[in-house]
Design a protein around this motif. Structure first.
Motif, PDB file in Angstrom:
ATOM      1  N   LEU A 121     -12.244  -9.656  -7.451  1.00 16.58           N
ATOM      2  CA  LEU A 121     -11.103  -8.736  -7.422  1.00 16.58           C
ATOM      3  C   LEU A 121     -10.893  -8.096  -8.786  1.00 16.58           C
ATOM      4  N   HIS A 122     -11.149  -8.866  -9.837  1.00 16.19           N
ATOM      5  CA  HIS A 122     -11.040  -8.329 -11.203  1.00 16.19           C
ATOM      6  C   HIS A 122     -12.094  -7.238 -11.415  1.00 16.19           C
ATOM      7  N   LEU A 123     -13.337  -7.504 -10.963  1.00 16.92           N
ATOM      8  CA  LEU A 123     -14.414  -6.519 -11.133  1.00 16.92           C
ATOM      9  C   LEU A 123     -14.180  -5.287 -10.258  1.00 16.92           C
ATOM     10  N   ALA A 124     -13.497  -5.454  -9.135  1.00 23.42           N
ATOM     11  CA  ALA A 124     -13.244  -4.316  -8.253  1.00 23.42           C
ATOM     12  C   ALA A 124     -12.332  -3.280  -8.908  1.00 23.42           C
ATOM     13  N   SER A 125     -11.605  -3.685  -9.941  1.00 26.74           N
ATOM     14  CA  SER A 125     -10.750  -2.730 -10.670  1.00 26.74           C
ATOM     15  C   SER A 125     -11.384  -2.309 -11.998  1.00 26.74           C
ATOM     16  N   HIS A 126     -12.678  -2.605 -12.146  1.00 22.30           N
ATOM     17  CA  HIS A 126     -13.407  -2.285 -13.383  1.00 22.30           C
ATOM     18  C   HIS A 126     -13.566  -0.772 -13.537  1.00 22.30           C
ATOM     19  N   ASP A 127     -13.708  -0.321 -14.787  1.00 20.62           N
ATOM     20  CA  ASP A 127     -13.875   1.107 -15.043  1.00 20.62           C
ATOM     21  C   ASP A 127     -15.270   1.608 -14.668  1.00 20.62           C
ATOM     22  N   ASP A 128     -16.261   0.718 -14.745  1.00 15.14           N
ATOM     23  CA  ASP A 128     -17.640   1.108 -14.432  1.00 15.14           C
ATOM     24  C   ASP A 128     -17.781   1.256 -12.919  1.00 15.14           C
ATOM     25  N   PRO A 129     -18.103   2.475 -12.427  1.00 17.01           N
ATOM     26  CA  PRO A 129     -18.192   2.700 -10.965  1.00 17.01           C
ATOM     27  C   PRO A 129     -19.215   1.798 -10.282  1.00 17.01           C
ATOM     28  N   GLU A 130     -20.347   1.520 -10.952  1.00 20.48           N
ATOM     29  CA  GLU A 130     -21.379   0.696 -10.326  1.00 20.48           C
ATOM     30  C   GLU A 130     -20.913  -0.743 -10.166  1.00 20.48           C
ATOM     31  N   ILE A 131     -20.246  -1.270 -11.195  1.00 23.60           N
ATOM     32  CA  ILE A 131     -19.712  -2.638 -11.104  1.00 23.60           C
ATOM     33  C   ILE A 131     -18.648  -2.703 -10.018  1.00 23.60           C
ATOM     34  N   LYS A 132     -17.816  -1.672  -9.970  1.00 27.15           N
ATOM     35  CA  LYS A 132     -16.764  -1.625  -8.947  1.00 27.15           C
ATOM     36  C   LYS A 132     -17.380  -1.655  -7.545  1.00 27.15           C
ATOM     37  N   GLU A 133     -18.458  -0.881  -7.341  1.00 24.80           N
ATOM     38  CA  GLU A 133     -19.083  -0.788  -6.021  1.00 24.80           C
ATOM     39  C   GLU A 133     -19.694  -2.112  -5.572  1.00 24.80           C
ATOM     40  N   VAL A 134     -20.447  -2.773  -6.451  1.00 30.25           N
ATOM     41  CA  VAL A 134     -21.084  -4.034  -6.036  1.00 30.25           C
ATOM     42  C   VAL A 134     -20.036  -5.120  -5.816  1.00 30.25           C
ATOM     43  N   ALA A 135     -18.914  -5.070  -6.584  1.00 33.02           N
ATOM     44  CA  ALA A 135     -17.852  -6.059  -6.382  1.00 33.02           C
ATOM     45  C   ALA A 135     -17.194  -5.869  -5.017  1.00 33.02           C
ATOM     46  N   VAL A 136     -16.920  -4.614  -4.668  1.00 28.38           N
ATOM     47  CA  VAL A 136     -16.298  -4.336  -3.372  1.00 28.38           C
ATOM     48  C   VAL A 136     -17.259  -4.669  -2.233  1.00 28.38           C
ATOM     49  N   GLU A 137     -18.553  -4.387  -2.442  1.00 23.53           N
ATOM     50  CA  GLU A 137     -19.543  -4.725  -1.424  1.00 23.53           C
ATOM     51  C   GLU A 137     -19.577  -6.239  -1.187  1.00 23.53           C
ATOM     52  N   SER A 138     -19.449  -7.011  -2.264  1.00 19.38           N
ATOM     53  CA  SER A 138     -19.403  -8.471  -2.134  1.00 19.38           C
ATOM     54  C   SER A 138     -18.153  -8.899  -1.375  1.00 19.38           C
ATOM     55  N   LEU A 139     -17.018  -8.272  -1.707  1.00 19.46           N
ATOM     56  CA  LEU A 139     -15.769  -8.589  -1.004  1.00 19.46           C
ATOM     57  C   LEU A 139     -15.884  -8.249   0.482  1.00 19.46           C
ATOM     58  N   GLN A 140     -16.521  -7.126   0.785  1.00 16.85           N
ATOM     59  CA  GLN A 140     -16.734  -6.746   2.184  1.00 16.85           C
ATOM     60  C   GLN A 140     -17.566  -7.804   2.904  1.00 16.85           C
ATOM     61  N   HIS A 141     -18.604  -8.250   2.224  1.00 15.89           N
ATOM     62  CA  HIS A 141     -19.508  -9.262   2.774  1.00 15.89           C
ATOM     63  C   HIS A 141     -18.749 -10.555   3.080  1.00 15.89           C
ATOM     64  N   LEU A 142     -17.929 -10.995   2.137  1.00 18.13           N
ATOM     65  CA  LEU A 142     -17.196 -12.257   2.293  1.00 18.13           C
ATOM     66  C   LEU A 142     -16.048 -12.145   3.293  1.00 18.13           C
ATOM     67  N   SER A 143     -15.443 -10.945   3.386  1.00 19.37           N
ATOM     68  CA  SER A 143     -14.255 -10.786   4.238  1.00 19.37           C
ATOM     69  C   SER A 143     -14.579 -10.783   5.720  1.00 19.37           C
TER      70      SER A 143
END
Length: 1004
Positions: free
Chosen positions: A548-570
């Motif tokens: 969740l911390h990485l999902a609010s990161h400034d780097d768009p690529e880090i944000k995307e992979v973090a959200v993709e992981s959250l999607q996977h887990l959810s």
């Protein structure tokens, strides 16, 4: 209906001929939906046929007169429909592969058939039939649309045909090409990619070749033989044993000595055997690269004939190239067989050299790898893995890895050898070079679902892989991680990974590692094929916080992979609930609203929000209720995005709201959505061409019509919307969408009555009747919604509607549903029967009294025992004539209170007003009064009140008071003590009738 059963339409009266034609059209439209190839095209034909059937039914209702021109039009239309039926039958009995390979011909024939039906329909003499402008306009519109309709093979099917044509033309005998092509074909025609299923389809396709030969269609037979030759290379074309027998027969016929190349195989320029021979304008053949170099250097004469050369003429010599390849294959096959004995030697250097040659052969061609396997090299290679020489082990691992690629057969062959996985896993713990070869081999093997289980169960495998994943060798680390991802689908492997502390370092790097490491770890989580246990383990270990911390990161690529992981887990509901508890919803909504978010990120965010919404519906009882959207503003804002985003995000938002609105208890959010004009938006989305968006919109729309706020619904429902819903019901292949569309029709407000009139005008009744009577339509949800929709046409305030509904033959169907339907079907059926019965007293015909000499008069007609007149099912809707009383009485004993109440209401129409005596007699004869008495003990106050009102009237009649009064006394006394104020008074009044209470009792 067979052709023999259909009478000559030219000789039949117009209404009869049209009725028969409609039956054929409806049956043809239904079977068109079952064609496995070009489903969209056949569905369009089916939709047109259903519309034609509705138009012709309107002509039947008009009772139009026959004429020569009309008879001629009907006869031609009948013939064209039969041609369409023949096309459908042809497609139904052919093999699925044959249909795919001939899909271009099929769509052309389909287009021609559709246009011929259009021309036949246009021959109906509309002007002379005095039809309404609406019917004439519909026919003209149908004719125009069908005439202009173009049919094309689906894009996926065109791509497959292009691959087949390319493979045949280039004589591509590569096994992996055939395997991939066969899988594409199987997916396109909707069959399993299982080996046996594919082999069965190939055998059926081979039979088509024999039929083509019998038809003397040589061109088609040759084309199909070329396709079989191409697909025959696939693993599924024959069993491993069959392949081995075929290979050994061929190899044994070659002898043991290699052949020298023919002189014609050599290039006159280079002196080497040619690879790509081309013929020049002089008629001589050279290696392409050599002659091109010769010409580029300024030479314009043939090296052999010294005649001028045309540099633009270099024709591939396919015949010579094929002969060269056959010579090479023969020698390679002999060579592979000759090397086999050398692998068994004790001389390490000789074995190493042999394995090196074998590796070179395997790397040359896919076909060579197949021959190596068929020579049974795999057990020999596995045996060498157990030896002491690490160089031999390394070479054996390398060859096995090559053999395992692109072949599930070979992967399974490797696993079937005793101790094979144990030998390979043992190599994980050895020197770096050997480990680097063992990890890719295991990774390749793990791509087969059958093999994964064997790898994960091998003792120490997970621990060794976890150790490698934390080493300094980048390639080994990446391969080990991918292998662990492949193995993580098994709970036991997840437990082993947790024991080996695989997840903790990963989580630590997510929290405190460098930015590039955080990104890598988040990406790893997103790609892992985790079991539910694995997803749960990660969340329990605290992965959500860092992500969740990485999902609010400034780097768009880090944000995307973090959200993709959250999607996977959810996707696991318990994780979704935990994410809501940890405040993920607020973060995800902010990302979705942010205009700077990339389209891909917004799609991932929306999909995750959808998973969270689904998790709230799977919430276990006994836990505090969790809500995804906390405020009205969040509801309105999220729904507003439906009009502002792309299809993928739209679908996720629609599904999220559907999940939140579907529970019966979700009245608040349904009300909020109706307030924010959601119905208006959904009505528009239901008209879109995007089938997926439309289906999700229809399902949500259905939820919003389930309760209250009828004004907000009816405000946005017009005649066009009604037409859209009926089109969906008759053409959609999505069963849930059809159920939901019928649910909307059932739930639409009864007031204004204009909505019901629109439905009638659009031909809704025959469609609904078809769903209730069609044997193949046995889905309870659809039937429940269909019988619910019938209730709107049976209201006693409009006898014209009742008449039109009864004429369809619906009343016997309703009576049947009382006996065999679900509780909801019984409830809706009873409501309609009650509404019909309310009109019976006005529609019952009086009995004509006899006049004159009674002894010469016909015997008097027997009157209805309730209405004392002449009754029938379709003209007066009489419950007694319909044999509905006994089934209604049985429903009184159902546990479903809604069904009981509806059945009681229907029965009580028999004792309304002056029918008390006759109706009570019928109820008594059908054993209805005791079940009514038993309803006095019902937990439903409404049921108690209705039963009390009924008994208060029935017990005014002395006969029934004496017969049933004693049975009712105790329940009545109980109500006077425990009932509501209304029921106490009613019960006391009945007890007074029964002389149990005094008229001056305080209970009054």
């Amino acid at each position: 209906m067979t052709n023999e059963m259909v009478m000559d339409v030219a000789l039949a009266p117009a209404s009869e001929a049209l009725s028969q034609l409609v039956k054929i059209i409806v049956a043809t439209a239904r079977t068109a939906k079952d064609v496995v190839i070009e489903k969209e095209s056949f569905s369009r034909l089916s939709a047109y046929l259903e519309r034609i059937a509705l138009v012709l039914e309107e002509l039947i209702r008009k009772n139009i007169a026959n004429s020569e021109s009309l008879s001629s039009a009907i006869e031609i239309l009948d013939q064209e429909i039969k041609d369409a039926k023949k096309l459908i039958q042809d497609c139904s009995k052919r093999s699925k592969f044959y249909l795919l390979f001939n899909c271009r011909k099929i769509v052309k024939r389909l287009e021609r058939t559709t246009r011929e039906i259009s021309r036949a329909l246009s021959l109906i003499p509309l002007v002379s039939l005095d039809l309404s402008s609406g019917v004439s306009e519909e026919i003209n519109k149908l004719c125009e649309n069908m005439l202009r309709m173009e049919f094309k093979a689906a894009i996926k099917e065109e791509q497959i045909l292009e691959k087949i044509e390319s493979g045949v033309q280039e004589r591509n005998f590569d096994r992996s090409y055939a395997n991939k092509l066969l899988v594409l074909i199987a997916e396109a025609v909707g069959i399993s990619t299982d080996r046996m299923a594919l082999k069965k389809e190939l055998e059926e396709f081979k039979n088509e070749i024999k039929e083509a030969q019998l038809r003397k269609d040589e061109a088609e037979a040759i084309q199909m033989e070329q396709i079989i030759a191409l697909l025959g290379r696939a693993d599924a074309a024959s069993s491993p044993k069959e392949k081995q027998i075929s290979y050994l027969n061929k190899r044994n016929s070659l002898g043991t000595q290699p052949l020298e190349p023919l002189q014609s195989f050599y290039c006159p320029i280079t002196g080497d055997v040619m690879v790509d021979p081309v013929e020049t304008s002089s008629g001589q053949t050279f290696e392409r690269s050599a002659i091109e170099k010769w010409l580029a250097e300024g030479n314009n004469l043939c090296p052999l004939t010294i005649t001028p050369l045309n540099p633009n003429i270099l024709r591939p010599n396919k015949t010579l190239q094929q002969s060269i390849q056959e010579w090479k294959d023969r020698n390679t096959m002999i060579r592979i067989a000759s090397l086999k004995s050398k692998i068994l030697l004790d001389e390490d250097q000789e074995v190493l050299q042999t394995l090196g040659q074998l590796q070179d052969i395997c790397e040359e061609r896919n076909l060579h790898r197949e021959w190596v396997v068929l020579e049974n090299y795999i057990p020999l290679l596995i045996k060498r893995l157990g030896g002491k020489n690490n160089q031999i082990r390394n070479r054996a691992l390398a060859v096995l890895c090559i053999l395992a690629k692109d072949s599930d057969d070979n992967k399974e062959r490797i696993v079937e050898v005793d101790s094979s996985i144990e030998f390979i896993v043992r190599s994980l713990g050895r020197r770096i070079g050997e480990r680097k070869l063992a990890v890719p081999l295991l990774l390749e093997l793990s791509k087969s679902i059958v093999v994964r289980d064997h790898i994960g169960k091998s003792q120490g495998c997970i621990l060794l892989l976890v150790t490698i994943s934390s080493s300094d060798d980048t390639q080994a680390v990446n391969d080990a991680k991918k292998l662990l991802e492949n193995l993580s689908f098994l709970d036991q492997n997840i437990i082993e990974m947790a024991k080996a502390n695989y997840f903790k370092p990963l989580l630590q790097r997510l929290s405190s590692g460098p930015e590039n490491v955080k990104k890598l770890m988040a990406a790893t989580l997103a790609e892992m094929e985790l079991s539910d246990h694995g997803k749960s383990t990660l969340v329990e270990d605290g992965v959500l916080g860092p992500l969740l911390h990485l999902a609010s990161h400034d780097d768009p690529e880090i944000k995307e992979v973090a959200v993709e992981s959250l999607q996977h887990l959810s996707s696991l509901p318990r994780n979704g609930l935990q994410m809501i508890r940890e405040g993920a919803a607020r973060l995800l909504l902010d990302l979705l609203y942010r205009h700077s978010s990339s389209p891909r990120l917004r799609e991932q965010v929306a999909a995750t929000i959808m998973n969270l919404a689904l998790s709230t519906t799977a919430h276990q009882s006994g836990h505090p209720q969790l809500s995804l959207l906390e405020s009205d503003e969040e509801i309105f804002r999220l729904f507003s995005l439906i009009n502002l985003t792309g299809p993928a995000v739209q679908r996720s938002i629609l599904r999220a709201f559907h999940a939140m609105c579907e529970p019966h208890t979700a009245t608040d959010i349904r009300s909020k959505l109706r307030q924010c004009s959601a119905v208006q938006v959904l009505v528009h989305l239901c008209e879109l061409d995007n089938i997926n968006i439309r289906a999700d919109s229809v399902k949500l729309f259905c939820c919003l019509t389930e309760d209250g706020d009828e004004g907000m619904v009816s405000e946005h429902v017009d005649q066009r919307c009604i037409g859209t819903l009926l089109r969906i019901v008759t053409t959609s292949e999505d069963e849930e969408e059809v159920d939901a569309a019928m649910g909307i029709i059932s739930n639409l407000p009864r007031d204004p009555s204009q909505i019901t009139q629109w439905l009638l005008d659009a031909g809704a009744l025959p469609i609904i009747f078809r769903f209730l009577t069609d044997e193949i339509s046995n889905r309870n949800q659809l039937k429940e919604n269909s019988v619910g929709a019938i209730c709107r046409f049976t209201v006693s305030t409009n006898q014209e509607w009742q008449m039109r509904t009864a004429e369809t033959g619906i009343i016997p169907i309703l009576v049947q549903l009382l006996q065999s339907g679900t509780s909801l079907m019984k409830k809706h059926a009873a409501i309609s029967l009650a509404q019909f019965s309310e009109s019976s007293i006005r529609l019952s015909k009086p009995i004509v009294r006899r006049r004159g000499f009674w002894c010469f008069s016909p015997p008097p007609e027997t009157g209805c025992p309730v209405h004392m007149g002449i009754c029938s099912v379709e003209s007066s809707f009489c419950l007694v004539e319909a044999d509905a009383v006994v089934p209604l009485v049985r429903v009184l004993g159902e546990p479903d209170l809604g069904a009981c109440e509806a059945a009681l209401k229907a029965l009580l129409t028999l004792i309304d007003g002056e029918r008390l005596q006759s109706g009570s007699q019928v109820l008594s004869e059908r054993n209805a009064i005791m079940p009514i008495i038993r309803l006095l003990s019902s937990p439903s106050i409404n049921l108690q009140e209705k039963a009390l009102h009924a008994l208060e009237r029935i017990f005014r009649l002395i006969e029934f008071k004496q017969k049933y009064g004693a049975s009712a006394q105790m329940p009545l006394v109980d109500i006077t003590q425990r009932g509501s104020s209304v029921t106490k008074s009613l019960a006391a009044r009945i007890l007074a009738h029964l002389n149990v209470l005094d008229e001056q009792s305080s209970y009054f």
